[in-house]
Scaffold this motif. Sequence first.
Motif, mmCIF file in Angstrom:
data_model
loop_
_atom_site.group_PDB
_atom_site.id
_atom_site.type_symbol
_atom_site.label_atom_id
_atom_site.label_comp_id
_atom_site.label_asym_id
_atom_site.label_seq_id
_atom_site.Cartn_x
_atom_site.Cartn_y
_atom_site.Cartn_z
ATOM 1 N N PRO A 44 -33.764 30.840 -11.741
ATOM 2 C CA PRO A 44 -32.474 29.933 -12.037
ATOM 3 C C PRO A 44 -33.060 28.506 -11.305
ATOM 4 O O PRO A 44 -34.023 28.368 -10.276
ATOM 5 C CB PRO A 44 -31.488 30.619 -11.035
ATOM 6 C CG PRO A 44 -32.021 31.978 -10.615
ATOM 7 C CD PRO A 44 -33.476 31.810 -10.994
ATOM 8 N N PRO A 45 -32.262 27.516 -11.551
ATOM 9 C CA PRO A 45 -32.801 26.222 -11.111
ATOM 10 C C PRO A 45 -32.867 26.176 -9.728
ATOM 11 O O PRO A 45 -31.741 26.906 -8.765
ATOM 12 C CB PRO A 45 -31.673 25.238 -11.613
ATOM 13 C CG PRO A 45 -30.852 26.110 -12.721
ATOM 14 C CD PRO A 45 -31.129 27.376 -12.373
ATOM 15 N N VAL A 46 -33.672 25.473 -8.890
ATOM 16 C CA VAL A 46 -33.851 25.338 -7.590
ATOM 17 C C VAL A 46 -33.100 24.086 -6.854
ATOM 18 O O VAL A 46 -33.221 23.002 -7.348
ATOM 19 C CB VAL A 46 -35.205 25.204 -6.977
ATOM 20 C CG1 VAL A 46 -35.239 25.145 -5.532
ATOM 21 C CG2 VAL A 46 -35.958 26.456 -7.730
ATOM 22 N N ALA A 47 -32.096 24.076 -5.883
ATOM 23 C CA ALA A 47 -31.388 23.327 -5.580
ATOM 24 C C ALA A 47 -32.084 22.637 -4.421
ATOM 25 O O ALA A 47 -33.153 23.159 -4.078
ATOM 26 C CB ALA A 47 -30.083 23.835 -4.858
ATOM 27 N N PRO A 48 -32.173 21.101 -4.420
ATOM 28 C CA PRO A 48 -32.642 20.366 -3.443
ATOM 29 C C PRO A 48 -32.415 21.009 -2.248
ATOM 30 O O PRO A 48 -31.505 21.478 -1.703
ATOM 31 C CB PRO A 48 -31.739 18.989 -3.448
ATOM 32 C CG PRO A 48 -31.339 18.974 -4.719
ATOM 33 C CD PRO A 48 -30.944 20.367 -5.092
ATOM 34 N N GLY A 49 -33.649 21.149 -1.372
ATOM 35 C CA GLY A 49 -33.698 21.497 0.137
ATOM 36 C C GLY A 49 -33.898 23.055 0.270
ATOM 37 O O GLY A 49 -33.941 23.579 1.177
ATOM 38 N N THR A 50 -33.900 23.832 -0.983
ATOM 39 C CA THR A 50 -34.079 25.181 -1.022
ATOM 40 C C THR A 50 -35.653 25.432 -0.698
ATOM 41 O O THR A 50 -36.523 24.671 -0.615
ATOM 42 C CB THR A 50 -34.085 25.626 -2.302
ATOM 43 O OG1 THR A 50 -32.839 25.624 -2.816
ATOM 44 C CG2 THR A 50 -34.401 27.280 -2.498
ATOM 45 N N ARG A 51 -35.692 26.428 0.415
ATOM 46 C CA ARG A 51 -37.176 26.917 1.000
ATOM 47 C C ARG A 51 -37.660 28.098 -0.217
ATOM 48 O O ARG A 51 -36.533 28.795 -0.370
ATOM 49 C CB ARG A 51 -37.033 27.107 2.334
ATOM 50 C CG ARG A 51 -36.729 26.094 3.238
ATOM 51 C CD ARG A 51 -37.951 25.030 3.302
ATOM 52 N NE ARG A 51 -37.666 23.785 3.975
ATOM 53 C CZ ARG A 51 -37.104 22.830 3.787
ATOM 54 N NH1 ARG A 51 -36.807 22.448 2.508
ATOM 55 N NH2 ARG A 51 -36.948 21.807 4.573
ATOM 56 N N ILE A 52 -38.742 28.019 -0.547
ATOM 57 C CA ILE A 52 -39.270 29.083 -1.274
ATOM 58 C C ILE A 52 -40.299 29.900 -0.565
ATOM 59 O O ILE A 52 -41.161 29.232 0.144
ATOM 60 C CB ILE A 52 -39.724 28.543 -2.628
ATOM 61 C CG1 ILE A 52 -38.833 27.876 -3.403
ATOM 62 C CG2 ILE A 52 -40.359 29.603 -3.235
ATOM 63 C CD1 ILE A 52 -39.152 27.168 -4.529
ATOM 64 N N ILE A 53 -40.178 30.981 -0.498
ATOM 65 C CA ILE A 53 -41.330 32.064 0.180
ATOM 66 C C ILE A 53 -41.839 32.966 -1.041
ATOM 67 O O ILE A 53 -40.924 33.626 -1.444
ATOM 68 C CB ILE A 53 -40.634 32.928 1.460
ATOM 69 C CG1 ILE A 53 -40.236 32.095 2.291
ATOM 70 C CG2 ILE A 53 -41.658 33.835 1.730
ATOM 71 C CD1 ILE A 53 -39.294 32.601 3.453
ATOM 72 N N ALA A 54 -42.939 32.963 -1.248
ATOM 73 C CA ALA A 54 -43.704 33.776 -2.186
ATOM 74 C C ALA A 54 -44.367 35.039 -1.452
ATOM 75 O O ALA A 54 -45.155 34.730 -0.505
ATOM 76 C CB ALA A 54 -44.871 32.837 -2.887
#
Length: 140
Positions: A44-54
Amino acid sequence: MRLHIVAHGRIGRCPEAELIERYAKRMSWPLAVTELPDTGGESPPVAPGTRIIALDEAGETLGSVQLAQKLETWRDAGIREVRFLIGAADGLTEEERASADLKLSFGRLTWPHMLARAMLVEQLYRATAIIAGHPYHREG
């Protein structure tokens, strides 16, 4: 703050699905799960300011309290979503790894991706319980 797991692979009726459901029901924070095919698929599209943890075996190994502190800091800073990426049997793509603000490891052992998903949901429940001051987590 919404916690969002984007995972490759369909969980179906495996034993891990019951664990995931059990911990997800206990959480007081919003939790979303998006399943993608084992290979390909569009997140899904990533909203601005989203933090991503892989989730990545070469990532940082954090304790439960450290993970809770990171989530609490992001929540208090106004972050609206933390997205967790889980690969299929072959792991994440280079693009997915590069998008991450943090690479998180559950240790140097290799875990089946469905079990890693169950472990992640339990740790998210634990982190939210720590933040809330709930006695679920016992340090030491």
